[in-house]
Structures are given as C-alpha cells and as structure tokens.
Design a protein around this motif. Structure first.
Motif, PDB file in Angstrom:
ATOM      1  N   GLU A  17     -11.415  18.200   9.291  1.00 14.65           N
ATOM      2  CA  GLU A  17     -12.602  18.641   7.184  1.00 14.65           C
ATOM      3  C   GLU A  17     -13.859  19.456   7.589  1.00 14.65           C
ATOM      4  OE1 GLU A  17     -13.300  14.134   6.523  1.00 14.65           O
ATOM      5  OE2 GLU A  17     -11.504  14.377   7.630  1.00 14.65           O
ATOM      6  N   ALA A  18     -14.168  19.725   6.768  1.00 13.92           N
ATOM      7  CA  ALA A  18     -15.613  19.560   7.202  1.00 13.92           C
ATOM      8  C   ALA A  18     -16.649  19.171   7.038  1.00 13.92           C
ATOM      9  CB  ALA A  18     -15.559  21.245   5.706  1.00 13.92           C
ATOM     10  N   ASP A  19     -17.963  19.194   7.047  1.00 12.42           N
ATOM     11  CA  ASP A  19     -19.010  18.482   5.905  1.00 12.42           C
ATOM     12  C   ASP A  19     -19.173  17.940   4.969  1.00 12.42           C
ATOM     13  OD1 ASP A  19     -19.710  17.853   9.245  1.00 12.42           O
ATOM     14  OD2 ASP A  19     -21.672  19.050   9.037  1.00 12.42           O
ATOM     15  N   TYR A  20     -18.815  18.862   4.042  1.00 13.78           N
ATOM     16  CA  TYR A  20     -18.848  19.212   2.546  1.00 13.78           C
ATOM     17  C   TYR A  20     -17.401  18.232   1.659  1.00 13.78           C
ATOM     18  CZ  TYR A  20     -16.195  23.353   2.982  1.00 13.78           C
ATOM     19  OH  TYR A  20     -15.328  24.370   3.980  1.00 13.78           O
ATOM     20  N   GLU A  21     -16.032  17.811   2.933  1.00 14.77           N
ATOM     21  CA  GLU A  21     -15.001  17.892   2.057  1.00 14.77           C
ATOM     22  C   GLU A  21     -15.187  16.132   1.812  1.00 14.77           C
ATOM     23  OE1 GLU A  21     -11.691  21.062   3.316  1.00 14.77           O
ATOM     24  OE2 GLU A  21     -12.444  19.983   4.735  1.00 14.77           O
ATOM     25  N   TRP A  22     -14.608  15.357   1.569  1.00 12.00           N
ATOM     26  CA  TRP A  22     -14.422  14.004   1.488  1.00 12.00           C
ATOM     27  C   TRP A  22     -12.533  13.751   1.402  1.00 12.00           C
ATOM     28  CZ3 TRP A  22     -18.627   9.983  -0.853  1.00 12.00           C
ATOM     29  CH2 TRP A  22     -18.528   9.183  -0.444  1.00 12.00           C
ATOM     30  N   VAL A  23     -12.561  13.436   2.467  1.00 11.33           N
ATOM     31  CA  VAL A  23     -10.784  13.228   2.238  1.00 11.33           C
ATOM     32  C   VAL A  23     -10.756  12.061   2.365  1.00 11.33           C
ATOM     33  CG1 VAL A  23      -9.173  13.468   4.050  1.00 11.33           C
ATOM     34  CG2 VAL A  23     -10.685  15.603   4.056  1.00 11.33           C
ATOM     35  N   THR A  24      -9.101  11.848   1.817  1.00 15.46           N
ATOM     36  CA  THR A  24      -8.868  10.287   1.272  1.00 15.46           C
ATOM     37  C   THR A  24      -8.030   9.883   0.979  1.00 15.46           C
ATOM     38  OG1 THR A  24      -9.964   7.977   1.059  1.00 15.46           O
ATOM     39  CG2 THR A  24     -10.170   9.707  -0.758  1.00 15.46           C
ATOM     40  N   HIS A  25      -7.286   8.630   1.586  1.00  9.14           N
ATOM     41  CA  HIS A  25      -5.493   8.086   1.215  1.00  9.14           C
ATOM     42  C   HIS A  25      -4.943   9.111   0.896  1.00  9.14           C
ATOM     43  CE1 HIS A  25      -8.318   5.701  -1.593  1.00  9.14           C
ATOM     44  NE2 HIS A  25      -7.717   5.268  -0.996  1.00  9.14           N
ATOM     45  N   GLU A  26      -4.498   9.040   2.638  1.00 11.53           N
ATOM     46  CA  GLU A  26      -3.499  10.129   3.154  1.00 11.53           C
ATOM     47  C   GLU A  26      -2.145   9.604   3.640  1.00 11.53           C
ATOM     48  OE1 GLU A  26      -5.149   7.396   5.957  1.00 11.53           O
ATOM     49  OE2 GLU A  26      -6.023   9.589   5.260  1.00 11.53           O
ATOM     50  N   ALA A  27      -1.067  10.491   2.425  1.00  8.88           N
ATOM     51  CA  ALA A  27       0.381   9.093   3.018  1.00  8.88           C
ATOM     52  C   ALA A  27       1.277  10.388   3.560  1.00  8.88           C
ATOM     53  CB  ALA A  27       0.364   8.605   1.445  1.00  8.88           C
TER      54      ALA A  27
ATOM     55  N   TYR B  26       0.871  -1.447   0.433  1.00 10.06           N
ATOM     56  CA  TYR B  26      -0.151  -0.074  -0.122  1.00 10.06           C
ATOM     57  C   TYR B  26       0.932   1.148   0.328  1.00 10.06           C
ATOM     58  CZ  TYR B  26      -4.202   2.872   0.218  1.00 10.06           C
ATOM     59  OH  TYR B  26      -5.768   3.071   0.205  1.00 10.06           O
ATOM     60  N   GLN B  27       0.296   2.317  -0.502  1.00 12.88           N
ATOM     61  CA  GLN B  27       1.092   3.805  -0.317  1.00 12.88           C
ATOM     62  C   GLN B  27       1.572   4.101   0.345  1.00 12.88           C
ATOM     63  OE1 GLN B  27      -1.658   4.231  -1.423  1.00 12.88           O
ATOM     64  NE2 GLN B  27      -2.770   5.650  -1.594  1.00 12.88           N
ATOM     65  N   THR B  28       1.241   3.938   1.407  1.00 11.70           N
ATOM     66  CA  THR B  28       1.640   4.349   2.822  1.00 11.70           C
ATOM     67  C   THR B  28       2.955   4.137   3.810  1.00 11.70           C
ATOM     68  OG1 THR B  28       0.123   3.015   3.975  1.00 11.70           O
ATOM     69  CG2 THR B  28      -1.063   5.186   3.746  1.00 11.70           C
ATOM     70  N   HIS B  29       2.736   3.218   2.442  1.00 14.62           N
ATOM     71  CA  HIS B  29       4.767   2.481   3.555  1.00 14.62           C
ATOM     72  C   HIS B  29       6.019   2.546   2.207  1.00 14.62           C
ATOM     73  CE1 HIS B  29       1.742   0.676   6.532  1.00 14.62           C
ATOM     74  NE2 HIS B  29       2.781   0.240   7.178  1.00 14.62           N
ATOM     75  N   ASN B  30       6.850   1.565   2.972  1.00 18.01           N
ATOM     76  CA  ASN B  30       8.169   2.382   2.189  1.00 18.01           C
ATOM     77  C   ASN B  30       7.303   0.927   0.826  1.00 18.01           C
ATOM     78  OD1 ASN B  30      10.731   2.562   0.997  1.00 18.01           O
ATOM     79  ND2 ASN B  30      11.410   0.944   2.252  1.00 18.01           N
ATOM     80  N   GLN B  31       7.967   1.342  -0.322  1.00 15.11           N
ATOM     81  CA  GLN B  31       7.772  -0.209  -1.634  1.00 15.11           C
ATOM     82  C   GLN B  31       9.736  -0.926  -1.900  1.00 15.11           C
ATOM     83  OE1 GLN B  31       5.241  -0.666  -2.944  1.00 15.11           O
ATOM     84  NE2 GLN B  31       4.166   0.659  -1.295  1.00 15.11           N
ATOM     85  N   TRP B  32      10.599   0.191  -1.378  1.00 12.10           N
ATOM     86  CA  TRP B  32      11.971   0.068  -1.944  1.00 12.10           C
ATOM     87  C   TRP B  32      13.085  -0.658  -0.975  1.00 12.10           C
ATOM     88  CZ3 TRP B  32       9.323   3.474  -5.354  1.00 12.10           C
ATOM     89  CH2 TRP B  32       9.310   2.680  -6.431  1.00 12.10           C
TER      90      TRP B  32
END
Length: 460
Positions: free
Chosen positions: A282-292, A60-66
């Motif tokens: 975040e506000a109610d109208y904001e759709w926040v996702t996939h933090e890294a 997953y993109q939250t973690h190191n790959q190399w």
C-alpha cells in the motif's frame, strides 16, 4: 481499523478469560427467539436468530460462522458468561457448546463437525493470569445429538485438550484453523518472537494515535493430533487478524495491527515460514483495513474513503481526542491517508497473480468498511459507518443496499460474512434492541433475482 472497545466487549472479554461457573453445562438448550423482520427501508426480509438483549456477537468475519452440516451458527453470548453458543438456522433452537470457558477466536471446522479454541487453565483470574493456554476441540455432532436426546454426559466426552502451550511461548489471542483441519496457528509473545529474528532486525515502534503496532511478534503452529509445536515466522511489528485460506493448506494471512492506518497492513506467509510478503503493497495515502480471505485465490479488503481531502491542512485546529466509535479514524495523528483524492472502495487482491481490482464503492459517506465475498466469486459485500449493508455483483459491479438502520450506537459493527454456499450473509445487529446497543445474530438473504443471474462470461 478498529474503533475503541466498548464497555460491553470489555466485559465480555473479561468473562471469556475466566473459568465459567459450575452451573454452566455443555449441551444446555435455550428456546428459539427466531424472528423474521422486514427492513423498513429496503424491504429485505431479515431473519433474526436471536432477538433478546443477551450480549450476542458473531465470530469475526475472518473466520467461518457455520458448522459443516450447514445447520448451525456458532456465536459468542452473555447468556452463559464465558461460554459459546450455537443456534439452529431453521428452528432457532440454541445449545451451549462449550463448558469451562474460552478465550480469543472460535474456529469452526468446514469439513468436520468440530470447534477449536483456546482456554485458560482452571484457576485463572485477573489477579492470577494464565501463562499457558490449552487448545481445545469440541465434538459438535455429539453435543447436538445428546442435547436433543436429553442425555448429556460428562464434559470430557465432548471436549478434548489437544495440547497446552509452554509458558515461555506467551501464546494467546488470534487463532486460525488450517484448511486440512489438523493444525492451528496462533500468536506468540514478544520474547518468543525475538528469539527467531535476525540480530540486525529493526523493531518497529508504535504507529498512530492509538499507541499500537510495536513489535516484535510471531506466529506458531500446533498439530491437533500430536500436540507438536512449531515456530512459523517472526516479524518486527504487532500481529493481528490471523486467518487461514480455507481452501489451501498452509496459507496464512495476517495484519500489522495499529488500531487504524498501518504503514503496511496486509501480510501473507506459508506454514513453513517461507513466502513472507506484503499481500497488498500500500501507499502512504491508502488506508487499508479488514482483510478477509474470500475465495481460494482472493482476499478482500477495504480501501477506506472516510476522511476529508486535505485533511491535515485543517489539522492545526483538529482534535486529536479518542476516536468516536461511530465515525472512527478522524484523529489528525493518522496523517493524510484515507481520503477520496485517490481510488478507494472494496478491494480484492489475487494471491497468485498479485493483481488488485476494486469491486465497488459507495458514492458518499465513509465508504465500505468491513468486507466479505462469496466463495464462488460472484458477490462481495460490505458495511459502512452507518451500519448499512451493500451487496456487489462482481461481474457487473452493480451495487444494492440490502439493509440499513442497524443503529450507529450498537456495541459493535455488522461485520458481514457470507454463508459457504453464497446465498446469505450473517451480520450482528442492534436493530431490535431497546437500549440501542445490545446486538443479535441476523441473517440477510441475497435476493433471489441476483442468485438466478447468468452471465455470458462464465468466469464468475
């Protein structure tokens, strides 16, 4: 935001929960499948490190790959059911790097040639699920050296059980490696989390049409040298996407996981349990996702713009059926969030100043969805619902379409992650798949002309 799990990933997850067959041997080598393919739309030269339908997927993109030497990428695969693989970026040679199975997240050291993960004890089956998990360390340098020499030894030479979680802890799922690489953090079960909450804490119920998000949940840590466990924090909601700051020891980022829009998606806490707060309020109208976490002081995330304005005015006739994985988050039950009536795009929040900027946004379509950034602060990258990949110059805000055509029918999304040196991006792609689903490991270069750019303002 997550689309519904595919049958492919359900099968892969089940395989990871079981002990691998006795014939699965650590250090086993597989021939190169490396191919360089020209993107038919953008002309970008894509390096596919795997190219057959063997059930590959990136970490997953939250973690190191190399790996820390920069030569290998570790990934999940069905080549050996339940085991992790590594591929050499230059030669394409592949090596099996676990034996005995794993569950949850793979954690690659940035300073050391080590791999850490959770493993269910021997004898675990669907009918007899594990109550404890082992936390295992793999000496990757030794695996690669002995595999190349053709002189593999017993698995215990390469793999070390750092500790086993107590049954009552209910440990499992996401795990993240501290910047000092001496501690891991992981989720604990509801019963364990409840022990550490104040008596008057309001426990959150499920939120949204996917019936996820209810609490309580918690995080614990384990010292990889001593095996000592510590409780970190408990919260009244479901925890997901546990990750660490690779440059700052003891700094953790996680989310309130609902499978879509959360009342407050992003959170941060320190390893001693202090400093718990929303990362981006975040506000109610904001759709926040996939933090890294992308730099020492910054976290990137997506402010989704994937839904029509005045969405709920049509809700009476809107379907509340399960989300289409190619265009998720359209159910009326999510409310009016995620529209372009307010600012949307690839957001970057500073952990120290708490200031947020929007690095860029696509002019139409879903907007940027899964995001990453280079550690030097120069570039950001994001994919969208069409599986296209956009590069952003954070200094000029210029956007460039790097690659497209990775098939909306793919088993999962591209999930871009920058290399540690910021010169290339790893994705997972179904571009080469005859069944339009099976994915491969793919490297996308940052254009040389962008890498050579210089700026009068040296802040980036």
């Amino acid at each position: 935001m997550k689309s519904k799990p595919t049958l492919f990933f359900a099968a892969l997850s089940a395989a990871c929960l079981l002990v691998a067959p006795a014939s699965a041997q650590i250090g086993k080598r597989f021939p190169s499948e490396r191919k360089v393919v020209k993107d038919p739309v953008t002309g970008t030269m894509l390096t596919f490190l795997t190219s057959t339908p063997a059930g590959d997927s990136k970490i997953y993109q939250t973690h190191n790959q190399w790996t820390s030497d920069g030569q290998w990428l570790v990934f999940r695969s069905g080549r050996v059911p339940g085991e992790a693989m590594a591929v050499n970026e230059k030669t394409g040679e592949m090596v099996q790097v676990t034996e005995g199975g794993y569950t949850g997240m793979l954690n690659i050291g940035r300073k050391s040639m080590k791999l850490y993960f959770m493993r269910n004890p021997a004898g675990t089956t669907k009918e007899n699920p594990a109550t404890s998990v082992q936390i295992v360390e793999v000496d990757l340098a030794k695996v690669f050296a002995d595999s190349k020499a053709g002189k593999m030894q017993a698995p215990s030479v390469y793999q070390r059980v750092c500790g086993t979680t107590p049954p009552e802890m209910g440990a499992g799922g996401d795990m993240a490696l501290d910047a000092n690489e001496d501690v891991v953090y992981f989720r604990v079960g509801k019963a364990e989390a409840a022990k550490h909450l104040a008596a008057n804490t309001k426990i959150e119920t499920n939120f949204g049409p996917r019936n996820m998000g209810a609490g309580p949940a918690g995080l614990a840590s384990m010292n990889l040298k001593t095996g000592q466990f510590k409780h970190v924090v408990s919260v009244p909601f479901q925890i997901g996407h546990v990750q660490t700051n690779p440059w700052v020891p003891g700094e953790i980022v996680f989310c309130w996981e609902t499978g879509g829009k959360s009342p407050q998606r992003t959170w941060t806490v320190l390893a001693d349990g202090s400093g718990l707060r929303p990362l981006y309020p975040e506000a109610d109208y904001e759709w926040v996702t996939h933090e890294a976490v992308i730099t020492r002081d910054e976290v990137a995330f997506a402010l989704m713009g994937h839904r029509k304005i005045n969405f709920n005015k049509d809700a009476a006739t809107a379907s509340n059926s399960p989300s289409d994985p190619r265009n998720p988050g359209q159910e009326a039950g999510w409310g009016e969030s995620g529209t372009r009536e307010k600012p949307t795009g690839l957001g970057i929040v500073n952990l120290r100043t708490r200031e947020m900027t929007i690095a860029g946004q696509t002019p139409s379509g879903s907007g940027l969805w899964h995001v990453s950034g280079s550690a030097d602060g120069r570039f950001a990258v994001g994919d969208d619902f069409s599986r296209s990949l956009y590069l952003i110059d954070r200094h000029t805000h210029e956007m460039l379409l790097l690659t497209t055509g990775h098939k909306e029918t793919a088993a999962d999304h591209p999930h871009p992650t920058f290399s540690p040196d910021g010169t290339r991006i790893q994705i997972q792609s179904a571009m080469l798949s005859a069944d339009n689903k099976s994915m491969n490991i793919c490297i996308v270069p940052v254009p040389e002309s962008w890498l050579k750019r210089t700026y009068k303002d040296k802040s980036k």
